[in-house]
Design a protein around this motif. Structure first.
Motif, PDB file in Angstrom:
ATOM      1  N   GLU A 209      -0.337  13.781  -9.478  1.00 35.08           N
ATOM      2  CA  GLU A 209      -0.567  14.667  -8.322  1.00 35.08           C
ATOM      3  C   GLU A 209      -1.348  13.951  -7.221  1.00 35.08           C
ATOM      4  N   TYR A 210      -2.433  13.272  -7.599  1.00 35.69           N
ATOM      5  CA  TYR A 210      -3.253  12.586  -6.602  1.00 35.69           C
ATOM      6  C   TYR A 210      -2.562  11.336  -6.063  1.00 35.69           C
ATOM      7  N   LYS A 211      -1.776  10.684  -6.906  1.00 36.69           N
ATOM      8  CA  LYS A 211      -1.042   9.509  -6.437  1.00 36.69           C
ATOM      9  C   LYS A 211      -0.025   9.915  -5.368  1.00 36.69           C
ATOM     10  N   THR A 212       0.658  11.038  -5.592  1.00 38.45           N
ATOM     11  CA  THR A 212       1.614  11.557  -4.603  1.00 38.45           C
ATOM     12  C   THR A 212       0.885  11.962  -3.330  1.00 38.45           C
ATOM     13  N   LEU A 213      -0.260  12.625  -3.472  1.00 38.63           N
ATOM     14  CA  LEU A 213      -1.062  13.017  -2.316  1.00 38.63           C
ATOM     15  C   LEU A 213      -1.455  11.800  -1.490  1.00 38.63           C
ATOM     16  N   LEU A 214      -1.913  10.755  -2.168  1.00 37.71           N
ATOM     17  CA  LEU A 214      -2.294   9.512  -1.503  1.00 37.71           C
ATOM     18  C   LEU A 214      -1.104   8.878  -0.791  1.00 37.71           C
ATOM     19  N   GLU A 215       0.001   8.739  -1.510  1.00 35.62           N
ATOM     20  CA  GLU A 215       1.185   8.104  -0.929  1.00 35.62           C
ATOM     21  C   GLU A 215       1.705   8.875   0.283  1.00 35.62           C
TER      22      GLU A 215
ATOM     23  N   ALA B  72       0.039  10.997   2.317  1.00 31.22           N
ATOM     24  CA  ALA B  72      -0.903  10.927   3.437  1.00 31.22           C
ATOM     25  C   ALA B  72      -0.836   9.561   4.115  1.00 31.22           C
ATOM     26  N   LEU B  73      -0.768   8.513   3.325  1.00 30.21           N
ATOM     27  CA  LEU B  73      -0.690   7.170   3.908  1.00 30.21           C
ATOM     28  C   LEU B  73       0.638   6.956   4.631  1.00 30.21           C
ATOM     29  N   GLU B  74       1.711   7.473   4.058  1.00 33.45           N
ATOM     30  CA  GLU B  74       3.025   7.343   4.694  1.00 33.45           C
ATOM     31  C   GLU B  74       3.035   8.019   6.064  1.00 33.45           C
ATOM     32  N   ARG B  75       2.412   9.201   6.154  1.00 32.49           N
ATOM     33  CA  ARG B  75       2.326   9.903   7.454  1.00 32.49           C
ATOM     34  C   ARG B  75       1.551   9.082   8.480  1.00 32.49           C
ATOM     35  N   SER B  76       0.659   8.228   7.992  1.00 29.91           N
ATOM     36  CA  SER B  76      -0.118   7.361   8.880  1.00 29.91           C
ATOM     37  C   SER B  76       0.560   6.015   9.105  1.00 29.91           C
TER      38      SER B  76
ATOM     39  N   ALA C 192       0.456   2.861  -0.007  1.00 33.72           N
ATOM     40  CA  ALA C 192      -0.591   2.837  -1.024  1.00 33.72           C
ATOM     41  C   ALA C 192      -0.676   1.433  -1.613  1.00 33.72           C
ATOM     42  N   THR C 193      -1.880   0.934  -1.736  1.00 30.64           N
ATOM     43  CA  THR C 193      -2.113  -0.356  -2.386  1.00 30.64           C
ATOM     44  C   THR C 193      -2.976  -0.108  -3.627  1.00 30.64           C
ATOM     45  N   LYS C 194      -3.057  -1.101  -4.480  1.00 30.76           N
ATOM     46  CA  LYS C 194      -3.891  -0.967  -5.677  1.00 30.76           C
ATOM     47  C   LYS C 194      -5.357  -0.732  -5.283  1.00 30.76           C
ATOM     48  N   GLN C 195      -5.783  -1.403  -4.237  1.00 30.09           N
ATOM     49  CA  GLN C 195      -7.164  -1.253  -3.786  1.00 30.09           C
ATOM     50  C   GLN C 195      -7.427   0.162  -3.258  1.00 30.09           C
ATOM     51  N   ARG C 196      -6.506   0.693  -2.460  1.00 35.02           N
ATOM     52  CA  ARG C 196      -6.675   2.056  -1.947  1.00 35.02           C
ATOM     53  C   ARG C 196      -6.652   3.069  -3.085  1.00 35.02           C
ATOM     54  N   GLU C 197      -5.766   2.858  -4.036  1.00 35.22           N
ATOM     55  CA  GLU C 197      -5.713   3.742  -5.202  1.00 35.22           C
ATOM     56  C   GLU C 197      -7.025   3.678  -5.978  1.00 35.22           C
TER      57      GLU C 197
ATOM     58  N   GLU D 261      -9.216   8.190   7.867  1.00 36.86           N
ATOM     59  CA  GLU D 261      -8.264   8.402   8.970  1.00 36.86           C
ATOM     60  C   GLU D 261      -7.013   9.131   8.503  1.00 36.86           C
ATOM     61  N   SER D 262      -6.652   8.977   7.246  1.00 41.93           N
ATOM     62  CA  SER D 262      -5.468   9.651   6.689  1.00 41.93           C
ATOM     63  C   SER D 262      -5.769  11.086   6.271  1.00 41.93           C
ATOM     64  N   GLY D 263      -7.042  11.486   6.361  1.00 42.42           N
ATOM     65  CA  GLY D 263      -7.416  12.854   6.036  1.00 42.42           C
ATOM     66  C   GLY D 263      -7.580  13.130   4.548  1.00 42.42           C
ATOM     67  N   LEU D 264      -7.710  12.085   3.744  1.00 39.11           N
ATOM     68  CA  LEU D 264      -7.862  12.267   2.300  1.00 39.11           C
ATOM     69  C   LEU D 264      -9.309  12.446   1.868  1.00 39.11           C
TER      70      LEU D 264
END
Length: 161
Positions: free
Chosen positions: A6-12, A14-18, A22-27, A70-73
């Motif tokens: 769920e959180y991985k999808t949320l991250l991906e 939000a980042l895609e909209r920006s 998603a990178t390993k570091q951001r995750e 900046e991605s709102g996460l």
């Protein structure tokens, strides 16, 4: 620490909209924030992230935090003369900061409370100071109670001898 689906999808998403990915570091940084929601500083996040990813740098952590903000996460939380802290709680809430302990506490706000706070006289800084004063008074009361109990025990021991 891995993100659940769920959180991985949320991250991906939000980042895609920006326009980012998603990178390993951001995750890893996002995972650190989600696993212990105590409003850590960048340096605290860096120390935690290194446990799982020893090669991550402090600069990378700062860059990830900027991207996630900046991605709102996540939200950056600033208190006067204190390092920026980070919060993954995106619901309507306020932050109360205790200078004595350094603890930051989320206080959920419903619409009625939010409207009342916005209408109340005084500045945010006044409210923050009052909250800090109230928490310090509470801490002092607890300390005084403990001291009183210790004194009572000693008095009881003295009477027994």
């Amino acid at each position: 620490m891995q993100l659940n689906a769920e959180y991985k999808t949320l991250l991906e998403d939000a980042l895609e909209r920006s326009g980012l990915r998603a990178t390993k570091q951001r995750e890893q940084v996002f995972s650190v924030l989600l696993n212990k929601r105590d409003h850590p500083t960048a340096e605290e996040i860096y120390a935690r992230a290194r446990r799982e990813m020893p090669s991550i740098s402090l600069a990378t952590v700062y860059n990830c935090l900027e991207t996630l903000t900046e991605s709102g996460l996540i939200r950056a939380v600033n208190f006067e003369r204190e390092p920026t802290r980070y919060c993954p709680n995106l619901t309507q809430h306020a932050h109360f900061y205790c200078k004595a302990t350094g603890e930051v506490i989320d206080i959920e706000l419903n619409e009625n409370i939010l409207s009342e706070l916005k209408a109340a006289p005084g500045t945010d800084r006044d409210r923050q100071r009052q909250t800090e004063t109230d928490r310090q008074r509470q801490t002092n009361k607890q300390t005084n109670r403990q001291t009183d109990r210790q004194t009572d025990r000693q008095t009881d021991r003295d009477r027994q001898t």
